[in-house]
Each structure stands twice: as structure tokens, then as C-alpha cells.
Design an enzyme around this catalytic site. Structure first.
Site, PDB file in Angstrom:
ATOM      1  N   LYS A   1       0.825  -1.216   0.000  1.00  0.00           N
ATOM      2  CA  LYS A   1       0.000   0.000   0.000  1.00  0.00           C
ATOM      3  C   LYS A   1       0.856   1.262   0.000  1.00  0.00           C
ATOM      4  O   LYS A   1       0.602   2.191  -0.756  1.00  0.00           O
ATOM      5  CB  LYS A   1      -0.913   0.065   1.239  1.00  0.00           C
ATOM      6  CG  LYS A   1      -1.911  -1.052   1.359  1.00  0.00           C
ATOM      7  CD  LYS A   1      -2.894  -0.802   2.503  1.00  0.00           C
ATOM      8  CE  LYS A   1      -2.294  -0.745   3.896  1.00  0.00           C
ATOM      9  NZ  LYS A   1      -1.812  -2.040   4.400  1.00  0.00           N
TER      10      LYS A   1
ATOM     11  N   ARG B   1      -0.935  -8.984  13.454  1.00  0.00           N
ATOM     12  CA  ARG B   1      -1.450  -7.946  12.540  1.00  0.00           C
ATOM     13  C   ARG B   1      -2.311  -8.568  11.447  1.00  0.00           C
ATOM     14  O   ARG B   1      -3.327  -8.001  11.054  1.00  0.00           O
ATOM     15  CB  ARG B   1      -0.285  -7.143  11.936  1.00  0.00           C
ATOM     16  CG  ARG B   1       0.312  -6.164  12.959  1.00  0.00           C
ATOM     17  CD  ARG B   1       1.678  -5.695  12.560  1.00  0.00           C
ATOM     18  NE  ARG B   1       1.671  -4.889  11.367  1.00  0.00           N
ATOM     19  CZ  ARG B   1       2.729  -4.748  10.556  1.00  0.00           C
ATOM     20  NH1 ARG B   1       3.864  -5.377  10.826  1.00  0.00           N
ATOM     21  NH2 ARG B   1       2.638  -3.982   9.507  1.00  0.00           N
TER      22      ARG B   1
ATOM     23  N   ARG C   1      11.424  -2.178  11.666  1.00  0.00           N
ATOM     24  CA  ARG C   1      10.203  -1.752  12.360  1.00  0.00           C
ATOM     25  C   ARG C   1       9.889  -2.700  13.502  1.00  0.00           C
ATOM     26  O   ARG C   1       9.954  -3.909  13.345  1.00  0.00           O
ATOM     27  CB  ARG C   1       9.031  -1.743  11.367  1.00  0.00           C
ATOM     28  CG  ARG C   1       8.720  -0.367  10.843  1.00  0.00           C
ATOM     29  CD  ARG C   1       7.656  -0.403   9.788  1.00  0.00           C
ATOM     30  NE  ARG C   1       6.352  -0.857  10.259  1.00  0.00           N
ATOM     31  CZ  ARG C   1       5.233  -0.703   9.571  1.00  0.00           C
ATOM     32  NH1 ARG C   1       5.255  -0.091   8.411  1.00  0.00           N
ATOM     33  NH2 ARG C   1       4.083  -1.152  10.036  1.00  0.00           N
TER      34      ARG C   1
ATOM     35  N   ARG D   1      -9.641   1.278   8.611  1.00  0.00           N
ATOM     36  CA  ARG D   1      -9.320  -0.109   8.953  1.00  0.00           C
ATOM     37  C   ARG D   1     -10.476  -0.778   9.677  1.00  0.00           C
ATOM     38  O   ARG D   1     -10.390  -1.965   9.985  1.00  0.00           O
ATOM     39  CB  ARG D   1      -8.098  -0.139   9.870  1.00  0.00           C
ATOM     40  CG  ARG D   1      -6.763  -0.375   9.125  1.00  0.00           C
ATOM     41  CD  ARG D   1      -5.653  -0.226  10.133  1.00  0.00           C
ATOM     42  NE  ARG D   1      -4.478  -0.982   9.863  1.00  0.00           N
ATOM     43  CZ  ARG D   1      -3.354  -0.453   9.352  1.00  0.00           C
ATOM     44  NH1 ARG D   1      -3.315   0.799   8.987  1.00  0.00           N
ATOM     45  NH2 ARG D   1      -2.293  -1.198   9.199  1.00  0.00           N
TER      46      ARG D   1
ATOM     47  N   ARG E   1      11.281  -6.945   5.162  1.00  0.00           N
ATOM     48  CA  ARG E   1      11.247  -5.516   5.511  1.00  0.00           C
ATOM     49  C   ARG E   1      11.851  -5.296   6.910  1.00  0.00           C
ATOM     50  O   ARG E   1      12.516  -4.297   7.161  1.00  0.00           O
ATOM     51  CB  ARG E   1       9.801  -4.991   5.462  1.00  0.00           C
ATOM     52  CG  ARG E   1       9.699  -3.500   5.741  1.00  0.00           C
ATOM     53  CD  ARG E   1       8.320  -2.969   5.447  1.00  0.00           C
ATOM     54  NE  ARG E   1       7.393  -3.207   6.551  1.00  0.00           N
ATOM     55  CZ  ARG E   1       6.095  -2.919   6.507  1.00  0.00           C
ATOM     56  NH1 ARG E   1       5.565  -2.405   5.427  1.00  0.00           N
ATOM     57  NH2 ARG E   1       5.308  -3.146   7.538  1.00  0.00           N
TER      58      ARG E   1
END
Ligand code: AMP
Length: 189
Positions: free
Chosen positions: A14, A145, A134, A89, A128
Site C-alpha cells: 500500500k 497484525r 520496524r 481499517r 522488511r
């Protein structure tokens, strides 16, 4: 005005696609995840409030989102519209967004839903994690998640299907291939 929502599970691309779409169509890119990460970094009151929620991979409560969104929109006027990335969301957030748009005599033009399966998502997010570090990209948090997405965010697809604004895009492929499919859909409206 062109107002887009980009929708999809974490790691579906996204953010990457939003940046490219925003540039091409001169839209303000509003990523609620980026806003929260900046607030956490600056240790603002909001940042301190949401830090542990985000690190666990849970959703920030709906009531904290709408004012944040309104002020982000006020800060970026003068463009052709907005691309909302990571918002809404929940169904409540989608309804709040409808209201906010209506107050501005506007509406959502299109919802682009990126389709990527769970095993590919986990693979991408772990990669990632190595690059960006992160805190919410550990395997355990990624799994949470994904289940939060499946339980709380997926139902939104029905909400948008009823409005005839939803288009599904294959989110597996090169960045350019996915971008080109997204542009084809945007150019049709
Ligand atoms: P993202 O960068 O979009 O993956 O967002 C990172 C995290 O920020 C999410 O896992 C949530 O904890 C929080 N977050 C971002 N956007 C929202 C939203 N619209 N509603 C609730 N929580 C959000």
C-alpha cells in the site's frame, strides 16, 4: 477531486503504491501508520499513548483516528485530492470517512484493494524487518497484525462492495506492474 482509498493487508505494498499514485495524480498521501510512527518518534502525547498498541500489532482505538485524519487533510490542501493509506481499517472508520468527505462536499472516488496471500505477506514483512527494523515486523507481531486485519479490516470489503467503488488488484508482481494495473483502474473514472 480524486479521492482514493488503498486497501490491503499489512505488507501488501500500500505504502509503495500510494507514493507513486500520489505523485502521478498530484494527490496528498495520508498514511495513518506514518503519522503514528512520527508521533512516537517525537514522543508526543499521542505517540506515547499509541506506542505499545502499535508494537503489539493491535489497532489504535477508532476515536483517536478521526481528528488525526481531519488535521492531516487540513495540512495538505490545494492538491487534486487524497490517497488514504492504512485508513479506514474498521467499518466505524469507513463511516467516519464518509461523513468527513460529505462535510467537504466530496466523496471517495475509488477503493483499490491489493490482493496478496498470507504466506507472501509474511515473507515480505520479515524481509522488511531486516531492512527497516520496524518494531511491529517481528514474526509474532506480523501474525497478530494479519489476524487483526482478517477480523477487523476485511469486513470493510463488504462495506465498499455495496458502494460499487471497490476494485481488486493483484498485489503480486513487480512494483511497476502493480502500479500500471492501479493506474488503469484510476484512469477509467
Ligand atoms: P501501517 O503502517 O499502516 O501498517 O500501520 C502501523 C500500525 O499503526 C498498525 O498496525 C496499527 O497499530 C496502527 N494504525 C495505522 N493506521 C490505523 C488505523 N486506521 N486504525 C487503527 N490503527 C492504525
Amino acid at each position: 477531486m480524486l479521492n482514493l482509498v488503498i486497501f490491503g493487508p499489512p505488507g501488501s505494498g500500500k505504502g509503495t503504491q500510494s507514493v507513486k499514485i500520489a505523485e502521478k495524480y498530484n494527490l496528498a498521501h495520508i498514511s495513518t501508520g506514518d503519522i503514528f510512527r512520527a508521533e512516537i518518534k517525537e514522543q508526543t502525547e499521542l505517540g506515547l499513548k499509541v506506542k505499545s498498541i502499535i508494537e503489539k500489532g493491535e489497532l489504535v482505538p477508532d476515536e483517536l483516528l478521526i481528528d488525526l485524519l481531519r488535521s492531516a487533510m487540513d495540512k495538505s490542501p490545494g492538491q487534486n485530492g487524497f490517497i488514504f493509506d492504512g485508513f479506514p481499517r474498521t467499518t466505524r472508520q469507513a463511516m467516519d470517512l464518509e461523513q468527513l468527505m460529505k462535510q467537504r462536499n466530496n466523496g471517495i472516488s475509488l477503493v483499490l484493494a491489493l490482493d496478496v496471500d498470507d504466506s507472501e505477506i509474511i515473507r515480505r514483512l520479515l524481509k522488511r524487518a531486516e531492512i527497516e527494523g520496524r518494531k511491529d515486523d517481528t514474526e509474532e507481531v506480523i501474525k497478530n497484525r494479519l489476524s487483526v486485519y482478517n477480523e477487523q479490516t476485511m469486513p470493510l470489503l463488504n462495506f465498499y462492495e455495496q458502494t460499487d467503488k471497490l476494485v481488486k488488484i493483484n498485489g503480486v508482481g513487480s512494483i511497476e506492474e502493480i502500479f500500471s494495473s492501479a493506474c488503469q483502474q484510476i484512469d477509467r473514472i
